[in-house]
Design an enzyme around this catalytic site. Structure first.
Site, PDB file in Angstrom:
ATOM      1  N   CYS A  54       0.844  -1.205   0.000  1.00 50.42           N
ATOM      2  CA  CYS A  54       0.000   0.000   0.000  1.00 50.42           C
ATOM      3  C   CYS A  54       0.875   1.250   0.000  1.00 50.42           C
ATOM      4  O   CYS A  54       1.749   1.394   0.847  1.00 50.42           O
ATOM      5  CB  CYS A  54      -0.901  -0.003   1.229  1.00 50.42           C
ATOM      6  SG  CYS A  54      -1.709   1.579   1.522  1.00 50.42           S
ATOM      7  N   CYS A  57       0.421   3.255   3.499  1.00 53.60           N
ATOM      8  CA  CYS A  57       0.786   2.712   4.808  1.00 53.60           C
ATOM      9  C   CYS A  57       2.124   3.302   5.288  1.00 53.60           C
ATOM     10  O   CYS A  57       2.982   3.657   4.476  1.00 53.60           O
ATOM     11  CB  CYS A  57       0.892   1.185   4.734  1.00 53.60           C
ATOM     12  SG  CYS A  57      -0.696   0.339   4.972  1.00 53.60           S
ATOM     13  N   ASP A  80       1.569  13.215  -5.335  1.00 49.88           N
ATOM     14  CA  ASP A  80       2.641  12.974  -6.305  1.00 49.88           C
ATOM     15  C   ASP A  80       2.156  13.123  -7.750  1.00 49.88           C
ATOM     16  O   ASP A  80       2.970  13.201  -8.673  1.00 49.88           O
ATOM     17  CB  ASP A  80       3.223  11.566  -6.106  1.00 49.88           C
ATOM     18  CG  ASP A  80       3.798  11.384  -4.700  1.00 49.88           C
ATOM     19  OD1 ASP A  80       4.644  12.204  -4.296  1.00 49.88           O
ATOM     20  OD2 ASP A  80       3.377  10.438  -3.995  1.00 49.88           O
ATOM     21  N   HIS A 117      -4.334   0.373   7.874  1.00 51.17           N
ATOM     22  CA  HIS A 117      -4.823   0.096   6.523  1.00 51.17           C
ATOM     23  C   HIS A 117      -6.256  -0.448   6.531  1.00 51.17           C
ATOM     24  O   HIS A 117      -6.995  -0.289   5.555  1.00 51.17           O
ATOM     25  CB  HIS A 117      -3.880  -0.923   5.867  1.00 51.17           C
ATOM     26  CG  HIS A 117      -4.165  -1.176   4.420  1.00 51.17           C
ATOM     27  ND1 HIS A 117      -3.781  -0.299   3.427  1.00 51.17           N
ATOM     28  CD2 HIS A 117      -4.805  -2.195   3.793  1.00 51.17           C
ATOM     29  CE1 HIS A 117      -4.167  -0.783   2.257  1.00 51.17           C
ATOM     30  NE2 HIS A 117      -4.792  -1.925   2.446  1.00 51.17           N
ATOM     31  N   ASN A 157     -13.017  10.472  -1.257  1.00 49.28           N
ATOM     32  CA  ASN A 157     -13.591   9.608  -2.268  1.00 49.28           C
ATOM     33  C   ASN A 157     -13.465   8.213  -1.711  1.00 49.28           C
ATOM     34  O   ASN A 157     -12.348   7.741  -1.537  1.00 49.28           O
ATOM     35  CB  ASN A 157     -12.697   9.726  -3.505  1.00 49.28           C
ATOM     36  CG  ASN A 157     -13.479   9.964  -4.738  1.00 49.28           C
ATOM     37  OD1 ASN A 157     -14.685  10.176  -4.687  1.00 49.28           O
ATOM     38  ND2 ASN A 157     -12.789   9.929  -5.850  1.00 49.28           N
ATOM     39  N   SER A 165      -8.603   4.927  -5.363  1.00 50.83           N
ATOM     40  CA  SER A 165      -7.549   4.036  -5.847  1.00 50.83           C
ATOM     41  C   SER A 165      -7.054   3.097  -4.767  1.00 50.83           C
ATOM     42  O   SER A 165      -6.280   2.187  -5.053  1.00 50.83           O
ATOM     43  CB  SER A 165      -6.387   4.873  -6.372  1.00 50.83           C
ATOM     44  OG  SER A 165      -5.898   5.703  -5.328  1.00 50.83           O
ATOM     45  N   HIS A 168      -7.001   2.190   1.856  1.00 45.84           N
ATOM     46  CA  HIS A 168      -6.416   2.818   3.052  1.00 45.84           C
ATOM     47  C   HIS A 168      -7.186   4.117   3.333  1.00 45.84           C
ATOM     48  O   HIS A 168      -7.397   4.910   2.422  1.00 45.84           O
ATOM     49  CB  HIS A 168      -4.928   3.109   2.808  1.00 45.84           C
ATOM     50  CG  HIS A 168      -4.194   3.443   4.051  1.00 45.84           C
ATOM     51  ND1 HIS A 168      -3.254   2.614   4.612  1.00 45.84           N
ATOM     52  CD2 HIS A 168      -4.291   4.510   4.889  1.00 45.84           C
ATOM     53  CE1 HIS A 168      -2.804   3.155   5.725  1.00 45.84           C
ATOM     54  NE2 HIS A 168      -3.426   4.316   5.919  1.00 45.84           N
ATOM     55  N   HIS A 170      -8.279   7.542   3.584  1.00 44.56           N
ATOM     56  CA  HIS A 170      -7.613   8.782   3.178  1.00 44.56           C
ATOM     57  C   HIS A 170      -8.578   9.726   2.495  1.00 44.56           C
ATOM     58  O   HIS A 170      -9.624   9.320   1.996  1.00 44.56           O
ATOM     59  CB  HIS A 170      -6.446   8.487   2.237  1.00 44.56           C
ATOM     60  CG  HIS A 170      -6.883   8.005   0.874  1.00 44.56           C
ATOM     61  ND1 HIS A 170      -7.338   6.727   0.652  1.00 44.56           N
ATOM     62  CD2 HIS A 170      -6.964   8.648  -0.330  1.00 44.56           C
ATOM     63  CE1 HIS A 170      -7.658   6.587  -0.624  1.00 44.56           C
ATOM     64  NE2 HIS A 170      -7.455   7.741  -1.250  1.00 44.56           N
ATOM     65  N   GLN A 172      -8.551  13.863   0.318  1.00 45.26           N
ATOM     66  CA  GLN A 172      -7.704  14.716  -0.511  1.00 45.26           C
ATOM     67  C   GLN A 172      -8.014  16.182  -0.265  1.00 45.26           C
ATOM     68  O   GLN A 172      -9.083  16.524   0.247  1.00 45.26           O
ATOM     69  CB  GLN A 172      -7.947  14.419  -1.988  1.00 45.26           C
ATOM     70  CG  GLN A 172      -7.528  13.035  -2.441  1.00 45.26           C
ATOM     71  CD  GLN A 172      -7.471  12.970  -3.960  1.00 45.26           C
ATOM     72  OE1 GLN A 172      -6.912  13.851  -4.615  1.00 45.26           O
ATOM     73  NE2 GLN A 172      -8.064  11.941  -4.521  1.00 45.26           N
ATOM     74  N   GLU A 186     -23.040  27.921  -4.785  1.00 45.62           N
ATOM     75  CA  GLU A 186     -23.564  28.086  -3.423  1.00 45.62           C
ATOM     76  C   GLU A 186     -23.326  29.509  -2.927  1.00 45.62           C
ATOM     77  O   GLU A 186     -24.133  30.063  -2.177  1.00 45.62           O
ATOM     78  CB  GLU A 186     -22.924  27.075  -2.484  1.00 45.62           C
ATOM     79  CG  GLU A 186     -23.299  25.639  -2.828  1.00 45.62           C
ATOM     80  CD  GLU A 186     -22.736  24.626  -1.846  1.00 45.62           C
ATOM     81  OE1 GLU A 186     -21.956  25.023  -0.946  1.00 45.62           O
ATOM     82  OE2 GLU A 186     -23.079  23.431  -1.972  1.00 45.62           O
ATOM     83  N   HIS A 300     -20.701  23.539   5.801  1.00 44.55           N
ATOM     84  CA  HIS A 300     -21.475  22.297   5.732  1.00 44.55           C
ATOM     85  C   HIS A 300     -20.674  21.238   4.993  1.00 44.55           C
ATOM     86  O   HIS A 300     -19.745  21.546   4.265  1.00 44.55           O
ATOM     87  CB  HIS A 300     -22.812  22.529   5.017  1.00 44.55           C
ATOM     88  CG  HIS A 300     -22.657  23.033   3.606  1.00 44.55           C
ATOM     89  ND1 HIS A 300     -22.527  24.365   3.319  1.00 44.55           N
ATOM     90  CD2 HIS A 300     -22.585  22.398   2.423  1.00 44.55           C
ATOM     91  CE1 HIS A 300     -22.392  24.535   2.016  1.00 44.55           C
ATOM     92  NE2 HIS A 300     -22.407  23.342   1.441  1.00 44.55           N
ATOM     93  N   LYS A 315     -27.074   3.900  -8.227  1.00 42.86           N
ATOM     94  CA  LYS A 315     -27.783   4.831  -9.099  1.00 42.86           C
ATOM     95  C   LYS A 315     -26.826   5.287 -10.191  1.00 42.86           C
ATOM     96  O   LYS A 315     -25.698   5.666  -9.909  1.00 42.86           O
ATOM     97  CB  LYS A 315     -28.243   6.043  -8.292  1.00 42.86           C
ATOM     98  CG  LYS A 315     -28.816   7.126  -9.164  1.00 42.86           C
ATOM     99  CD  LYS A 315     -29.509   8.212  -8.395  1.00 42.86           C
ATOM    100  CE  LYS A 315     -30.081   9.255  -9.345  1.00 42.86           C
ATOM    101  NZ  LYS A 315     -31.091   8.706 -10.265  1.00 42.86           N
ATOM    102  N   GLU A 321     -30.700  11.975 -16.874  1.00 47.77           N
ATOM    103  CA  GLU A 321     -29.933  12.907 -16.033  1.00 47.77           C
ATOM    104  C   GLU A 321     -28.819  13.599 -16.808  1.00 47.77           C
ATOM    105  O   GLU A 321     -28.455  14.709 -16.498  1.00 47.77           O
ATOM    106  CB  GLU A 321     -29.352  12.304 -14.754  1.00 47.77           C
ATOM    107  CG  GLU A 321     -29.418  10.859 -14.494  1.00 47.77           C
ATOM    108  CD  GLU A 321     -30.590  10.436 -13.666  1.00 47.77           C
ATOM    109  OE1 GLU A 321     -31.201   9.449 -14.076  1.00 47.77           O
ATOM    110  OE2 GLU A 321     -30.909  11.051 -12.651  1.00 47.77           O
TER     111      GLU A 321
END
Ligand code: H2U
Ligand code: ZN
Length: 354
Positions: A54, A57, A80, A117, A157, A165, A168, A170, A172, A186, A300, A315, A321
């Site tokens: 990983c 880690c 990176d 992990h 994510n 990806s 572990h 995490h 961003q 907004e 928020h 969905k 959509e």
């Protein structure tokens, strides 16, 4: 025109997103369709607490040659493969009205939530979640203070279905010179409301949601989780502080502890919904970091999870959509109801000695 009285659980209708001005088509009658598909559970993943392959880690090498320290709580590093680069031109670079473009600069970072992990937010200790909250706030403070950074977008994510990806735990950070599209929308709506009423849009919204109650999922002394009236994703939620707060760094210690609590409770309910590690994209929206104070803003977090009926049935944002507008069958009220019914004991812990 029909003389039938409008019934929100029966009749198709459009709801307006008061926060960004968009609309969603709600088709509540379709949830009465029988669902013939299988309710499958995802195979129980058994991840090791340390994975030598990983790249997140502690102690491991990352792509690009850098090595992670033996970190013991959270760990932040420069991405990176950053989507934004700090040095470079800025401003208009397009050629004419039909080919507009602006050069952009910024910085991308990765935040490891834990050295472990095998953990995810709902499985972390409250004190460790509090540490994640502090890191989020500290990163906004640090990056937001830079004159070349006017918006700091923190997000997570989660799950391969969302394109993450690595399992572990995490998140961003993408921080850049211009304000991205969603917070910019907004900003427009919150400012217009503030100009009209001298009141904060999301505080008025929260008051009315608490009065109505039907879309409130959970709450504690400082925070409330609702399925927003205008939700697009099946189990989308909005996490709001009760007090007027412009940005994460403004949170008090007690508000941060309470945030750790509500994050754990919400993500546990999410996992329990389909007894799976529930995928989503979540992120924080707060005032821009352009050095000005934006009193119309209210901090928020959005959670946008794609799963609809099981660990595998998601969905799709396709067809109508893509070409028309977002649409949902299960109403925000039904989704809140389902989430309210969930236990706050993580399904993997059921049967363990309490
Ligand atoms: P996601 O799982 O949400 O894709 O985030 C992982 C990020 O980690 C991704 O943006 C970065 C990728 O660029 N990364 C590194 O910075 N170093 C690595 O060694 C691999 C991945
Ligand atoms: Zn790992």
């Amino acid at each position: 025109m029909s003389t039938v009285v409008f019934e929100p659980t029966e009749h198709p209708h459009r709801r307006r997103n008061a926060l960004n001005g968009d609309w969603v088509l709600v088709s509540p009658h379709r949830t009465k369709r029988p669902w013939q598909g299988q309710i499958e559970k995802s195979a129980q993943e058994n991840r090791p607490s340390y994975d030598p392959t990983c790249y997140l880690c502690p102690g491991n090498a990352r792509a690009g040659g850098k090595q992670n320290p033996q970190y013991t709580s959270t760990f932040v590093f420069e991405n990176d493969f950053a989507a934004l680069l700090p040095d470079g031109p800025r401003g208009e670079v397009g050629v004419g009205e039909l080919f507009q473009a602006q050069a952009e600069t910024g910085t991308c970072r990765v935040i490891c939530f834990s050295p472990r992990h095998d953990l995810t937010l709902p499985l972390m200790e409250l004190s460790d979640l509090r540490r994640v909250v502090d890191v989020w706030a500290q990163q906004i403070e640090e990056l937001g203070a830079r004159p070349d950074i006017n918006y700091v977008q923190i997000f997570e994510n989660k799950g391969s279905i969302m394109g993450s990806s690595n399992p572990h735990p995490h998140g961003q950070i993408w921080a850049n010179y211009t304000i991205p599209l969603e917070p910019a929308k907004e900003d427009v709506q919150q400012r217009a409301y503030y100009d009209r009423h001298s009141r904060v849009l999301l505080l008025d919204y929260l008051t009315q949601e608490l009065e109505a109650g039907v879309r409130v999922v959970i709450q504690n002394r400082h925070w409330v989780v609702v399925t927003p009236y205008w939700a697009v994703w099946p189990f989308e939620v909005l996490l709001l502080p009760r007090r007027h707060v412009l940005a994460l760094p403004d949170l008090t210690g007690d508000e941060r502890d309470a945030l750790a609590d509500i994050l754990k409770r919400l993500t546990t309910r999410y996992d329990n919904l389909f007894e799976t590690s529930f995928p989503y994209s979540m992120g924080w929206h707060g005032q821009p970091t352009d050095g000005q104070r934006h009193p119309h803003w209210q901090l928020h977090a959005h959670f946008y999870p794609p799963l609809l009926r099981s660990a595998t049935v998601k969905k799709f944002m396709v067809g109508y959509e893509m070409l028309g507008m977002p649409q949902r069958d299960i109403t925000a009220e039904q989704a809140a109801d389902r989430l309210r019914q969930m236990s706050e004991v993580h399904y993997t812990m059921v049967g363990d000695a309490a």
